[in-house]
Scaffold this active site. Structure first.
Site, PDB file in Angstrom:
ATOM      1  N   VAL A 146       6.980  66.221  73.405  1.00 34.87           N
ATOM      2  CA  VAL A 146       6.173  67.258  72.491  1.00 34.87           C
ATOM      3  C   VAL A 146       5.314  66.600  72.068  1.00 34.87           C
ATOM      4  O   VAL A 146       5.206  65.391  72.138  1.00 34.87           O
ATOM      5  CB  VAL A 146       6.952  67.669  71.225  1.00 34.87           C
ATOM      6  CG1 VAL A 146       5.472  68.759  70.829  1.00 34.87           C
ATOM      7  CG2 VAL A 146       8.177  68.397  72.065  1.00 34.87           C
ATOM      8  N   CYS A 147       3.974  66.956  72.817  1.00 31.39           N
ATOM      9  CA  CYS A 147       2.980  66.345  72.862  1.00 31.39           C
ATOM     10  C   CYS A 147       2.420  65.377  73.213  1.00 31.39           C
ATOM     11  O   CYS A 147       2.902  65.348  74.251  1.00 31.39           O
ATOM     12  CB  CYS A 147       2.210  66.433  71.701  1.00 31.39           C
ATOM     13  SG  CYS A 147       0.437  66.226  70.610  1.00 31.39           S
ATOM     14  N   THR A 148       1.564  63.803  72.850  1.00 27.67           N
ATOM     15  CA  THR A 148       1.260  63.055  73.155  1.00 27.67           C
ATOM     16  C   THR A 148       3.006  61.867  73.269  1.00 27.67           C
ATOM     17  O   THR A 148       3.396  61.369  73.802  1.00 27.67           O
ATOM     18  CB  THR A 148       1.049  62.237  71.870  1.00 27.67           C
ATOM     19  OG1 THR A 148       1.502  62.038  71.046  1.00 27.67           O
ATOM     20  CG2 THR A 148      -0.827  62.846  72.553  1.00 27.67           C
ATOM     21  N   GLY A 149       4.051  62.505  72.788  1.00 29.00           N
ATOM     22  CA  GLY A 149       6.165  62.611  73.442  1.00 29.00           C
ATOM     23  C   GLY A 149       5.671  61.688  74.412  1.00 29.00           C
ATOM     24  O   GLY A 149       5.886  61.066  75.234  1.00 29.00           O
ATOM     25  N   ALA A 201       3.753  70.485  76.146  1.00 27.77           N
ATOM     26  CA  ALA A 201       2.102  71.044  75.960  1.00 27.77           C
ATOM     27  C   ALA A 201       2.116  70.264  73.684  1.00 27.77           C
ATOM     28  O   ALA A 201       2.807  69.972  73.543  1.00 27.77           O
ATOM     29  CB  ALA A 201       1.107  71.617  75.799  1.00 27.77           C
TER      30      ALA A 201
END
Length: 265
Positions: A145-148, A196
């Protein structure tokens, strides 16, 4: 009994009454026994969510709310060490029940995102990256998720693949790791699914629930948690945001992540 405890008991009692009423009187007398002795469904997934210092709170907890509702599923919070792990704002902590040394196989791995401090720390943590690679070797699904997704990329899992990430990190994901960025809520590339920013993890989790348990179950989970987004503003898509709004958004994130609230806890 406290008011909050009374309210929880009331809600649980109401839910149980509704279920038994729908099932019929004949089932009511055997409901407890059936629940107590029911075996988990074949292939019930073991979901592991990685926590590390500075992650964003909704990144792991949003998907956990969805995936924990899958029939027979188990969701485990995992970190380098057992115990409380603080978010990017330092105001909140989630408890990791297992250390990475205690987990050698997962059906689903989820890596949340973070602010700069958390993301860069995880991207440069050899122990975490090695563990992520090892989990990916045997996982059915590897997700972020996200910057993961930057952390997955740092572990060498995204080169040449399509992925998404937080909108402000898209250019870096492409230029630094050879990833094809797609501006979508979630992107599947083989057994890797990336989401995202932050709230998109819930959408990704519902998609994953569909892949694991079928559309009927995923739809039922969505209703169970009453996920029907209807925000007061239409400003959540970076593609439609002007430069001023983007700058303000990043300023607010940066300010919240450098605040001292809870830092002495």
């Amino acid at each position: 009994m406290t008011p909050s405890t009374s309210r929880r008991n009331m809600l649980r009692g109401s839910a149980a009454t509704a279920v038994l009423a729908a099932a019929g009187p004949a089932l009511a007398g055997t409901a407890h026994a059936a629940t107590a002795h029911a075996a988990p469904p074949p292939g019930a997934p073991h979901v592991g969510i990685l926590l590390y210092d500075g992650y964003s709170l909704l990144d792991p907890t949003g998907p956990a709310e969805i995936l924990a509702r899958l029939p027979g599923a188990s969701v485990t919070m995992i970190a380098e060490k057992r115990g409380a792990v603080r978010t990017d704002t330092r105001d909140v902590a989630v408890v990791a029940d297992r250390s990475i040394a205690e987990v050698d196989r997962l059906d689903v791995l989820l890596v949340p995102g973070a602010g700069n401090r958390g993301t860069l720390g995880a991207m440069n943590n050899k122990a975490l990256l090695g563990w992520i690679r090892e989990m990916h070797r045997h996982s059915v699904w590897t997700t972020s998720v996200c910057t993961g997704s930057l952390i997955l990329a740092a572990a060498g899992l995204l080169e040449g693949k399509r992925a998404t990430t937080y909108w402000a990190s898209a250019e870096y994901l492409q230029s630094a790791f050879g990833v094809t960025y797609l501006p979508q809520r979630y992107v599947r590339s083989g057994k890797i699914i990336t989401a995202a920013g932050v709230s998109a993890g819930v959408d990704m989790a519902l998609y994953l629930a569909c892949l694991i348990a079928g559309e009927d179950t995923a739809r039922a989970i969505q209703l169970a948690v009453e996920y029907a987004p209807d925000p007061p503003f239409d400003s959540g898509n970076a593609a439609n945001a002007d430069a001023q709004l983007k700058q303000r958004a990043l300023e607010l994130l940066a300010a919240s992540q450098t605040a001292s609230f809870g830092s002495s806890v």
